[in-house]
Design a protein around this motif. Structure first.
Motif, PDB file in Angstrom:
ATOM      1  N   GLU A 120     -24.061  13.440  11.086  1.00 56.94           N
ATOM      2  CA  GLU A 120     -23.012  12.718  11.798  1.00 56.94           C
ATOM      3  C   GLU A 120     -23.417  12.551  13.257  1.00 56.94           C
ATOM      4  O   GLU A 120     -23.925  13.481  13.886  1.00 56.94           O
ATOM      5  CB  GLU A 120     -21.696  13.475  11.691  1.00 56.94           C
ATOM      6  CG  GLU A 120     -21.137  13.527  10.271  1.00 56.94           C
ATOM      7  CD  GLU A 120     -19.822  14.256  10.204  1.00 56.94           C
ATOM      8  OE1 GLU A 120     -19.405  14.843  11.217  1.00 56.94           O
ATOM      9  OE2 GLU A 120     -19.203  14.258   9.118  1.00 56.94           O
ATOM     10  N   GLN A 121     -23.157  11.368  13.770  1.00 55.25           N
ATOM     11  CA  GLN A 121     -23.564  11.045  15.144  1.00 55.25           C
ATOM     12  C   GLN A 121     -22.434  11.433  16.095  1.00 55.25           C
ATOM     13  O   GLN A 121     -21.633  10.615  16.510  1.00 55.25           O
ATOM     14  CB  GLN A 121     -23.891   9.547  15.250  1.00 55.25           C
ATOM     15  CG  GLN A 121     -24.597   9.162  16.526  1.00 55.25           C
ATOM     16  CD  GLN A 121     -25.018   7.699  16.503  1.00 55.25           C
ATOM     17  OE1 GLN A 121     -25.049   7.077  15.449  1.00 55.25           O
ATOM     18  NE2 GLN A 121     -25.356   7.170  17.673  1.00 55.25           N
ATOM     19  N   THR A 122     -22.399  12.719  16.467  1.00 50.17           N
ATOM     20  CA  THR A 122     -21.326  13.213  17.337  1.00 50.17           C
ATOM     21  C   THR A 122     -21.431  12.666  18.753  1.00 50.17           C
ATOM     22  O   THR A 122     -20.466  12.664  19.504  1.00 50.17           O
ATOM     23  CB  THR A 122     -21.348  14.747  17.376  1.00 50.17           C
ATOM     24  OG1 THR A 122     -22.650  15.191  17.774  1.00 50.17           O
ATOM     25  CG2 THR A 122     -21.031  15.320  15.996  1.00 50.17           C
ATOM     26  N   SER A 123     -22.632  12.213  19.123  1.00 45.61           N
ATOM     27  CA  SER A 123     -22.841  11.530  20.406  1.00 45.61           C
ATOM     28  C   SER A 123     -23.986  10.547  20.222  1.00 45.61           C
ATOM     29  O   SER A 123     -24.736  10.619  19.230  1.00 45.61           O
ATOM     30  CB  SER A 123     -23.165  12.526  21.527  1.00 45.61           C
ATOM     31  OG  SER A 123     -24.430  13.125  21.314  1.00 45.61           O
ATOM     32  N   ALA A 124     -24.145   9.627  21.151  1.00 43.27           N
ATOM     33  CA  ALA A 124     -25.168   8.598  21.012  1.00 43.27           C
ATOM     34  C   ALA A 124     -26.567   9.193  20.941  1.00 43.27           C
ATOM     35  O   ALA A 124     -27.453   8.688  20.245  1.00 43.27           O
ATOM     36  CB  ALA A 124     -25.067   7.616  22.184  1.00 43.27           C
ATOM     37  N   SER A 125     -26.785  10.299  21.639  1.00 38.76           N
ATOM     38  CA  SER A 125     -28.127  10.883  21.708  1.00 38.76           C
ATOM     39  C   SER A 125     -28.356  12.024  20.720  1.00 38.76           C
ATOM     40  O   SER A 125     -29.478  12.512  20.592  1.00 38.76           O
ATOM     41  CB  SER A 125     -28.383  11.410  23.131  1.00 38.76           C
ATOM     42  OG  SER A 125     -27.437  12.424  23.453  1.00 38.76           O
ATOM     43  N   PHE A 126     -27.297  12.431  20.025  1.00 39.37           N
ATOM     44  CA  PHE A 126     -27.399  13.635  19.188  1.00 39.37           C
ATOM     45  C   PHE A 126     -28.474  13.533  18.104  1.00 39.37           C
ATOM     46  O   PHE A 126     -29.280  14.458  17.944  1.00 39.37           O
ATOM     47  CB  PHE A 126     -26.042  13.968  18.576  1.00 39.37           C
ATOM     48  CG  PHE A 126     -26.036  15.211  17.753  1.00 39.37           C
ATOM     49  CD1 PHE A 126     -26.260  16.453  18.330  1.00 39.37           C
ATOM     50  CD2 PHE A 126     -25.846  15.151  16.371  1.00 39.37           C
ATOM     51  CE1 PHE A 126     -26.262  17.613  17.569  1.00 39.37           C
ATOM     52  CE2 PHE A 126     -25.851  16.298  15.604  1.00 39.37           C
ATOM     53  CZ  PHE A 126     -26.064  17.528  16.209  1.00 39.37           C
ATOM     54  N   PRO A 127     -28.538  12.447  17.302  1.00 42.45           N
ATOM     55  CA  PRO A 127     -29.592  12.376  16.274  1.00 42.45           C
ATOM     56  C   PRO A 127     -30.993  12.476  16.856  1.00 42.45           C
ATOM     57  O   PRO A 127     -31.877  13.112  16.265  1.00 42.45           O
ATOM     58  CB  PRO A 127     -29.351  11.013  15.620  1.00 42.45           C
ATOM     59  CG  PRO A 127     -27.912  10.717  15.880  1.00 42.45           C
ATOM     60  CD  PRO A 127     -27.638  11.284  17.236  1.00 42.45           C
ATOM     61  N   LEU A 128     -31.216  11.849  18.011  1.00 49.39           N
ATOM     62  CA  LEU A 128     -32.537  11.929  18.631  1.00 49.39           C
ATOM     63  C   LEU A 128     -32.836  13.338  19.116  1.00 49.39           C
ATOM     64  O   LEU A 128     -33.983  13.805  19.054  1.00 49.39           O
ATOM     65  CB  LEU A 128     -32.627  10.946  19.803  1.00 49.39           C
ATOM     66  CG  LEU A 128     -32.603   9.459  19.420  1.00 49.39           C
ATOM     67  CD1 LEU A 128     -32.658   8.586  20.673  1.00 49.39           C
ATOM     68  CD2 LEU A 128     -33.769   9.136  18.502  1.00 49.39           C
ATOM     69  N   GLU A 129     -31.815  14.023  19.592  1.00 47.53           N
ATOM     70  CA  GLU A 129     -32.006  15.413  20.025  1.00 47.53           C
ATOM     71  C   GLU A 129     -32.410  16.301  18.840  1.00 47.53           C
ATOM     72  O   GLU A 129     -33.289  17.168  18.965  1.00 47.53           O
ATOM     73  CB  GLU A 129     -30.719  15.935  20.662  1.00 47.53           C
ATOM     74  CG  GLU A 129     -30.368  15.275  21.993  1.00 47.53           C
ATOM     75  CD  GLU A 129     -28.998  15.671  22.491  1.00 47.53           C
ATOM     76  OE1 GLU A 129     -28.315  16.452  21.785  1.00 47.53           O
ATOM     77  OE2 GLU A 129     -28.586  15.198  23.566  1.00 47.53           O
ATOM     78  N   VAL A 130     -31.762  16.076  17.700  1.00 49.27           N
ATOM     79  CA  VAL A 130     -32.116  16.843  16.497  1.00 49.27           C
ATOM     80  C   VAL A 130     -33.541  16.524  16.074  1.00 49.27           C
ATOM     81  O   VAL A 130     -34.335  17.423  15.755  1.00 49.27           O
ATOM     82  CB  VAL A 130     -31.129  16.533  15.350  1.00 49.27           C
ATOM     83  CG1 VAL A 130     -31.603  17.180  14.048  1.00 49.27           C
ATOM     84  CG2 VAL A 130     -29.727  17.025  15.697  1.00 49.27           C
ATOM     85  N   ALA A 131     -33.900  15.234  16.064  1.00 53.06           N
ATOM     86  CA  ALA A 131     -35.247  14.832  15.663  1.00 53.06           C
ATOM     87  C   ALA A 131     -36.308  15.420  16.601  1.00 53.06           C
ATOM     88  O   ALA A 131     -37.344  15.930  16.142  1.00 53.06           O
ATOM     89  CB  ALA A 131     -35.336  13.302  15.641  1.00 53.06           C
TER      90      ALA A 131
END
Length: 382
Positions: A307-318
């Motif tokens: 889930e994209q809790t913020s715009a940058s969150f998926p990139l931070e996880v990656a």
């Protein structure tokens, strides 16, 4: 008035015990829970022997004392073996001192004349031991699966009835009730038959449900890495996408591919490559948030949906996955890196195939541009 033939009834109860024991022992063959079922089977067979040994209780003092000395301790051991089977089912080891101490105490008391001559005293002690074992089994199961108590309702029911029945026998000792009458013996024998049938049926049902659950989990788990497999990922992804779409929450799909994995297999061997896959799976476990799903979907490819809790969150996880995995390069597994492609539902929609397809395009763009980094979709203009 119906007069119960106690001797015939005891023979019938013994037959029931032997039959239940034989069926349970047969079920234990090739079962993943063989030890649980074997303990229950031995318990039933021992209980049947105990009833047969007490068959001639009403035919003379010698047989009556023989039953007191051996039949009752055998029934105590039989119940203790059921407690052991419950302990093994919950992942604990049997406590053999619990199995032996009560019958040893009983046999020791048999050398005391007041104990041998007082039937009410013997009934109180025997009933107390059986009741304690019954409630100990309930306590063991409650500690093991307190959240799913209704799944074991038949077992809780039969153990409660059994324990309360023997507590009632203790309470009746202050009355004029005679425990040695044919009616009293018949009632006890029928309750024991009811107990052993329902207990073993409930145990078989519990074992069957656990085995079925284990097979279901195996079908949804990657055998090597012990994380969800492709089938599990698509089942969970469908649910997550439906709920996120309904709630209006954006999601992101990540496709991961281990860099130079074929070279690792060719240079160091497949066993070495398997260790790399396991290491990366553990990296995913540590990096992926609780509200995300991940799986090994084939070879050295892994997929995530978060889930994209913020715009940058998926990139931070990656980025975290890349960094964590690359940091393990100092181990004896060689240089480690992963390339990751990311696609967002805000660009692609909530279709899992479309999300993974676009994430896969971004992944191979990352491969062509140096590896060991994260690329998002849409791809940059050339």
């Amino acid at each position: 008035m119906l007069i119960l033939d106690t001797q015939t009834l005891i023979i019938v109860v013994s037959f029931i015990y032997f039959l239940v024991g034989a069926m349970t022992f047969f079920a234990a063959v090739n079962s993943q829970h063989g030890e649980v079922l074997r303990l229950a089977a031995f318990s039933a067979i021992l209980g049947g022997c105990a009833f047969l040994l007490g068959l001639k209780t009403t035919n003379g003092r010698y047989w009556g004392e023989l039953a007191v000395w051996f039949s009752n301790p055998m029934l105590i051991v039989s119940t203790a073996l059921l407690l052991s089977s419950v302990r093994v089912y919950t992942g604990k080891r049997p406590r053999w001192n619990w199995v032996l101490i009560a019958p040893i105490v009983w046999i020791g008391l048999c050398f005391w004349e007041p104990f041998i001559s007082d039937v009410n005293l013997r009934v109180i002690l025997f009933s107390a031991i059986i009741a304690i074992y019954s409630f100990a089994m309930i306590n063991t199961l409650l500690k093991y699966q307190i959240k799913d108590i209704w799944k074991m309702a038949p077992m809780y029911f039969v153990l409660s009835v059994h324990g309360l029945f023997y507590l009632l026998r203790i309470l009746l000792q202050d009355t004029t009730y005679n425990f040695s009458t044919p009616l009293s013996l018949s009632v006890t024998a029928m309750e024991e038959a009811f107990f052993i049938v329902v207990f073993n049926y409930s145990l078989l049902l519990m074992v069957h449900k656990r085995t079925e659950k284990a097979f279901q989990q195996a079908a949804l788990q990657d055998e090597l890495t012990r994380i969800p497999n492709r089938r599990a990922f698509f089942e969970d992804a469908k649910k997550l996408l439906q709920s996120s779409n309904h709630a209006g929450n954006p999601v992101a799909a990540l496709m991961c591919d281990l860099d130079h994995f074929k070279l690792i297999n060719d240079e160091f061997g497949h066993e070495h490559g398997n260790q790399v896959l396991i290491l990366f799976a553990n990296t995913l476990k540590a990096a992926v948030p609780n509200h995300g799903i991940y799986a090994r979907i084939g070879g050295e490819e892994f997929a995530l949906l978060i889930e994209q809790t913020s715009a940058s969150f998926p990139l931070e996880v990656a980025q975290s996955i890349c960094q964590r995995f690359h940091a393990l390069s100092h181990t004896n597994l060689g240089k480690l890196s992963v390339s990751i492609g990311v696609a967002f539902s805000t660009d692609v929609g909530y279709d899992i195939d479309s999300l993974l397809s676009k994430a896969d395009d971004a992944l191979y763009h990352a491969k062509r541009n140096g590896r060991n980094h994260v690329q998002t979709w849409p791809l940059p203009d050339r």
